[in-house]
Scaffold this motif. Structure first.
Motif, PDB file in Angstrom:
ATOM      1  N   ASN A 112     -79.069  50.602  88.603  1.00  0.00           N
ATOM      2  CA  ASN A 112     -80.445  50.822  88.172  1.00  0.00           C
ATOM      3  C   ASN A 112     -81.304  49.663  88.700  1.00  0.00           C
ATOM      4  OD1 ASN A 112     -82.750  50.340  86.169  1.00  0.00           O
ATOM      5  ND2 ASN A 112     -82.020  52.370  85.569  1.00  0.00           N
ATOM      6  N   PRO A 113     -82.533  49.957  89.154  1.00  0.00           N
ATOM      7  CA  PRO A 113     -83.395  48.887  89.675  1.00  0.00           C
ATOM      8  C   PRO A 113     -83.598  47.723  88.695  1.00  0.00           C
ATOM      9  CG  PRO A 113     -84.344  51.018  90.196  1.00  0.00           C
ATOM     10  CD  PRO A 113     -83.155  51.275  89.310  1.00  0.00           C
ATOM     11  N   LYS A 114     -83.628  48.009  87.411  1.00  0.00           N
ATOM     12  CA  LYS A 114     -83.800  46.948  86.412  1.00  0.00           C
ATOM     13  C   LYS A 114     -82.598  45.998  86.449  1.00  0.00           C
ATOM     14  CE  LYS A 114     -86.169  45.735  82.593  1.00  0.00           C
ATOM     15  NZ  LYS A 114     -87.570  45.377  82.587  1.00  0.00           N
ATOM     16  N   ILE A 115     -81.391  46.535  86.488  1.00  0.00           N
ATOM     17  CA  ILE A 115     -80.177  45.720  86.531  1.00  0.00           C
ATOM     18  C   ILE A 115     -80.095  44.976  87.857  1.00  0.00           C
ATOM     19  CG2 ILE A 115     -77.649  45.778  86.487  1.00  0.00           C
ATOM     20  CD1 ILE A 115     -78.797  46.400  83.751  1.00  0.00           C
ATOM     21  N   MET A 116     -80.363  45.670  88.953  1.00  0.00           N
ATOM     22  CA  MET A 116     -80.267  45.051  90.287  1.00  0.00           C
ATOM     23  C   MET A 116     -81.297  43.920  90.442  1.00  0.00           C
ATOM     24  SD  MET A 116     -77.742  46.570  91.667  1.00  0.00           S
ATOM     25  CE  MET A 116     -77.834  46.212  93.389  1.00  0.00           C
ATOM     26  N   SER A 117     -82.513  44.154  89.971  1.00  0.00           N
ATOM     27  CA  SER A 117     -83.537  43.108  90.094  1.00  0.00           C
ATOM     28  C   SER A 117     -83.181  41.909  89.220  1.00  0.00           C
ATOM     29  CB  SER A 117     -84.922  43.649  89.729  1.00  0.00           C
ATOM     30  OG  SER A 117     -84.979  44.003  88.356  1.00  0.00           O
ATOM     31  N   GLY A 118     -82.554  42.163  88.076  1.00  0.00           N
ATOM     32  CA  GLY A 118     -82.111  41.064  87.221  1.00  0.00           C
ATOM     33  C   GLY A 118     -81.035  40.230  87.886  1.00  0.00           C
ATOM     34  N   MET A 119     -80.093  40.894  88.537  1.00  0.00           N
ATOM     35  CA  MET A 119     -79.035  40.143  89.241  1.00  0.00           C
ATOM     36  C   MET A 119     -79.617  39.344  90.404  1.00  0.00           C
ATOM     37  SD  MET A 119     -75.606  42.483  89.046  1.00  0.00           S
ATOM     38  CE  MET A 119     -76.245  44.055  89.585  1.00  0.00           C
ATOM     39  N   LEU A 120     -80.560  39.946  91.119  1.00  0.00           N
ATOM     40  CA  LEU A 120     -81.203  39.230  92.219  1.00  0.00           C
ATOM     41  C   LEU A 120     -82.018  38.045  91.699  1.00  0.00           C
ATOM     42  CD1 LEU A 120     -81.640  39.097  95.249  1.00  0.00           C
ATOM     43  CD2 LEU A 120     -83.515  40.729  94.990  1.00  0.00           C
ATOM     44  N   ALA A 121     -82.679  38.234  90.562  1.00  0.00           N
ATOM     45  CA  ALA A 121     -83.450  37.137  89.959  1.00  0.00           C
ATOM     46  C   ALA A 121     -82.528  35.986  89.557  1.00  0.00           C
ATOM     47  CB  ALA A 121     -84.244  37.642  88.750  1.00  0.00           C
ATOM     48  N   ILE A 122     -81.356  36.302  89.018  1.00  0.00           N
ATOM     49  CA  ILE A 122     -80.403  35.242  88.658  1.00  0.00           C
ATOM     50  C   ILE A 122     -79.914  34.518  89.907  1.00  0.00           C
ATOM     51  CG2 ILE A 122     -78.084  34.829  87.723  1.00  0.00           C
ATOM     52  CD1 ILE A 122     -78.772  36.839  85.502  1.00  0.00           C
ATOM     53  N   LEU A 123     -79.731  35.249  91.006  1.00  0.00           N
ATOM     54  CA  LEU A 123     -79.354  34.609  92.269  1.00  0.00           C
ATOM     55  C   LEU A 123     -80.462  33.660  92.735  1.00  0.00           C
ATOM     56  CD1 LEU A 123     -77.457  34.330  94.729  1.00  0.00           C
ATOM     57  CD2 LEU A 123     -78.692  36.275  95.724  1.00  0.00           C
ATOM     58  N   LEU A 124     -81.702  34.096  92.661  1.00  0.00           N
ATOM     59  CA  LEU A 124     -82.822  33.228  93.034  1.00  0.00           C
ATOM     60  C   LEU A 124     -82.953  32.037  92.086  1.00  0.00           C
ATOM     61  CD1 LEU A 124     -85.691  35.554  94.262  1.00  0.00           C
ATOM     62  CD2 LEU A 124     -84.664  33.662  95.488  1.00  0.00           C
TER      63      LEU A 124
END
Length: 166
Positions: A112-124
């Motif tokens: 889901n875009p919400k989960i994926m964006s959260g994982m990407l945000a944690i990477l950043l």
């Protein structure tokens, strides 16, 4: 005058996140609600830290000496807590991410875009912390720019993540 606008923008940002999380994103699960609490506190801590850049920008750009001195004193006090706030915010975000990944991910799907964006945000966020660590060890123009650029990219992405619908 511009700093009043910035204060208003910050206040509106915090208020809008509170309204969005607590009115439009209600969940039946108490554990998901706990994850939301962690995220809300972390948002406030990260906003405080991001504002450090704008305080330094105003110090560099203002012509009013007394105002510069006041902001410089305030920034010295804020810098003492900058790393602590970042660490506390990161821990809260990791708890938030873990809760949402386990509880919400199984409901809405892990792609889901919400989960994926959260994982990407944690990477950043991890990149931002690494850049901050490098800057703390030895400050240079590149390390300063690397840290604030990664911090702004993280801020933009977490704002996108925050307002993405589930």
């Amino acid at each position: 005058m511009a700093y009043y606008i910035w204060i208003i923008i910050n206040a509106l940002l915090v208020i809008s996140t509170i309204i969005y999380i607590w009115i439009f994103r209600l969940h039946d699960s108490q554990i998901i609600t706990l994850g939301q609490v962690f995220a809300q506190i972390a948002i406030i801590l990260f906003i405080i830290n991001v504002n450090m850049y704008f305080i330094f920008l105003v110090i560099r750009r203002t012509k009013v000496r007394k105002f510069k001195i006041t902001l410089a004193k305030m920034s010295r006090q804020m810098m003492k807590s900058h790393i602590k706030l970042a660490i506390i915010g990161t821990i809260l975000i990791l708890f938030h991410g873990g809760i949402m990944l386990v509880k919400l991910g199984e409901l809405i799907g892990y792609v889901n875009p919400k989960i994926m964006s959260g994982m990407l945000a944690i990477l950043l966020l991890a990149i931002t912390l690494f850049a901050g660590y490098l800057r703390h060890k030895k400050s240079s123009g590149f390390r300063r720019k690397f840290h604030y650029t990664s911090a702004f990219l993280f801020t933009i992405l977490f704002m996108v993540h925050l307002f993405l619908p589930i």
